[in-house]
Design a protein around this motif. Structure first.
Motif, short mmCIF file in Angstrom:
data_model
loop_
_atom_site.label_atom_id
_atom_site.label_comp_id
_atom_site.label_asym_id
_atom_site.label_seq_id
_atom_site.Cartn_x
_atom_site.Cartn_y
_atom_site.Cartn_z
N MET A 1 -33.05 -8.28 -12.48
CA MET A 1 -32.20 -8.51 -11.33
C MET A 1 -31.10 -7.45 -11.30
N ALA A 2 -30.86 -6.86 -10.13
CA ALA A 2 -29.85 -5.82 -9.98
C ALA A 2 -28.46 -6.43 -10.13
N ASN A 3 -27.52 -5.59 -10.58
CA ASN A 3 -26.17 -6.12 -10.72
C ASN A 3 -25.48 -6.17 -9.35
N LYS A 4 -24.40 -6.88 -9.31
CA LYS A 4 -23.66 -7.14 -8.07
C LYS A 4 -23.14 -5.84 -7.45
N GLU A 5 -22.72 -4.90 -8.28
CA GLU A 5 -22.13 -3.65 -7.79
C GLU A 5 -23.12 -2.80 -6.99
N SER A 6 -24.39 -2.85 -7.34
CA SER A 6 -25.39 -2.01 -6.68
C SER A 6 -26.09 -2.71 -5.51
N MET A 7 -25.69 -3.96 -5.22
CA MET A 7 -26.30 -4.70 -4.12
C MET A 7 -25.92 -4.06 -2.78
N ILE A 8 -26.93 -3.67 -2.01
CA ILE A 8 -26.67 -3.03 -0.71
C ILE A 8 -26.32 -4.11 0.30
N ILE A 9 -25.17 -3.94 0.94
CA ILE A 9 -24.69 -4.88 1.95
C ILE A 9 -25.09 -4.41 3.33
N CYS A 10 -24.86 -3.15 3.63
CA CYS A 10 -25.22 -2.57 4.93
C CYS A 10 -26.38 -1.61 4.72
N ARG A 11 -27.57 -2.01 5.17
CA ARG A 11 -28.77 -1.19 4.97
C ARG A 11 -28.74 0.09 5.81
N CYS A 12 -28.21 0.02 7.01
CA CYS A 12 -28.19 1.19 7.89
C CYS A 12 -27.36 2.33 7.29
N GLU A 13 -26.21 2.00 6.73
CA GLU A 13 -25.30 3.00 6.17
C GLU A 13 -25.37 3.05 4.64
N GLU A 14 -26.24 2.22 4.04
CA GLU A 14 -26.45 2.15 2.60
C GLU A 14 -25.14 1.95 1.83
N VAL A 15 -24.36 0.98 2.28
CA VAL A 15 -23.08 0.66 1.63
C VAL A 15 -23.30 -0.48 0.66
N THR A 16 -22.87 -0.29 -0.58
CA THR A 16 -23.05 -1.30 -1.62
C THR A 16 -21.79 -2.16 -1.78
N TYR A 17 -21.97 -3.28 -2.45
CA TYR A 17 -20.85 -4.15 -2.76
C TYR A 17 -19.82 -3.38 -3.60
N GLY A 18 -20.30 -2.59 -4.54
CA GLY A 18 -19.41 -1.80 -5.40
C GLY A 18 -18.55 -0.83 -4.60
N GLN A 19 -19.15 -0.20 -3.58
CA GLN A 19 -18.38 0.72 -2.73
C GLN A 19 -17.29 -0.02 -1.97
N LEU A 20 -17.62 -1.20 -1.45
CA LEU A 20 -16.62 -2.00 -0.75
C LEU A 20 -15.49 -2.37 -1.69
N GLN A 21 -15.84 -2.82 -2.89
CA GLN A 21 -14.84 -3.25 -3.87
C GLN A 21 -13.94 -2.08 -4.28
N ILE A 57 -18.01 -11.02 2.36
CA ILE A 57 -17.67 -10.22 1.20
C ILE A 57 -16.28 -9.64 1.34
N ILE A 58 -15.93 -9.21 2.54
CA ILE A 58 -14.59 -8.67 2.76
C ILE A 58 -13.55 -9.75 2.49
N GLU A 59 -13.83 -10.99 2.89
CA GLU A 59 -12.90 -12.09 2.61
C GLU A 59 -12.72 -12.29 1.11
N SER A 60 -13.78 -12.06 0.32
CA SER A 60 -13.65 -12.23 -1.12
C SER A 60 -12.99 -11.01 -1.78
N VAL A 61 -13.23 -9.82 -1.22
CA VAL A 61 -12.65 -8.60 -1.77
C VAL A 61 -11.17 -8.49 -1.39
N ILE A 62 -10.85 -8.86 -0.15
CA ILE A 62 -9.48 -8.80 0.35
C ILE A 62 -9.08 -10.23 0.71
N PRO A 63 -8.52 -10.98 -0.24
CA PRO A 63 -8.26 -12.40 0.01
C PRO A 63 -7.21 -12.70 1.07
N ASN A 64 -6.31 -11.81 1.34
CA ASN A 64 -5.24 -12.08 2.30
C ASN A 64 -5.53 -11.45 3.66
N VAL A 65 -6.72 -11.66 4.18
CA VAL A 65 -7.08 -11.11 5.48
C VAL A 65 -6.23 -11.80 6.55
#
Length: 90
Positions: A1-21, A57-65
């Motif tokens: 199983m892939a780790n959380k950091e390498s999970m692709i969130i946006c397939r079109c732009e290939e943005v991973t959870y790790g990049q967002l974080q 994911i943004i809500e979890s990365v940036i809790p004070n939205v």
């Protein structure tokens, strides 16, 4: 199983959870700015595929939205196209 950091969130732009974080941590940015900096949700599908996941994911990365923050506009393409049309050489 892939780790959380390498999970692709946006397939079109290939943005991973790790990049967002890492972008959120480095720039201390708003959800809108995070999307603009990473281009998550701005690909060919216009966010239709990743929008809900990205927002959660943004809500979890940036809790004070801020509820008054200006959200990015999500819009489908002007007209649907087939994969064959997109792949044609001109």
């Amino acid at each position: 199983m892939a780790n959380k950091e390498s999970m692709i969130i946006c397939r079109c732009e290939e943005v991973t959870y790790g990049q967002l974080q890492s972008t959120a941590d480095e720039h201390k940015c708003t959800a809108r700015e995070l999307k603009l900096r990473t281009r998550a949700g701005m690909g060919f599908c216009g966010g239709r595929t990743c929008r809900l996941t990205l927002d959660r994911i943004i809500e979890s990365v940036i809790p004070n939205v801020s509820p008054g923050e200006i959200p990015l506009k999500y819009q489908p393409p002007i007209r649907p196209v087939t994969f064959g049309t997109v792949g044609e050489n001109q």
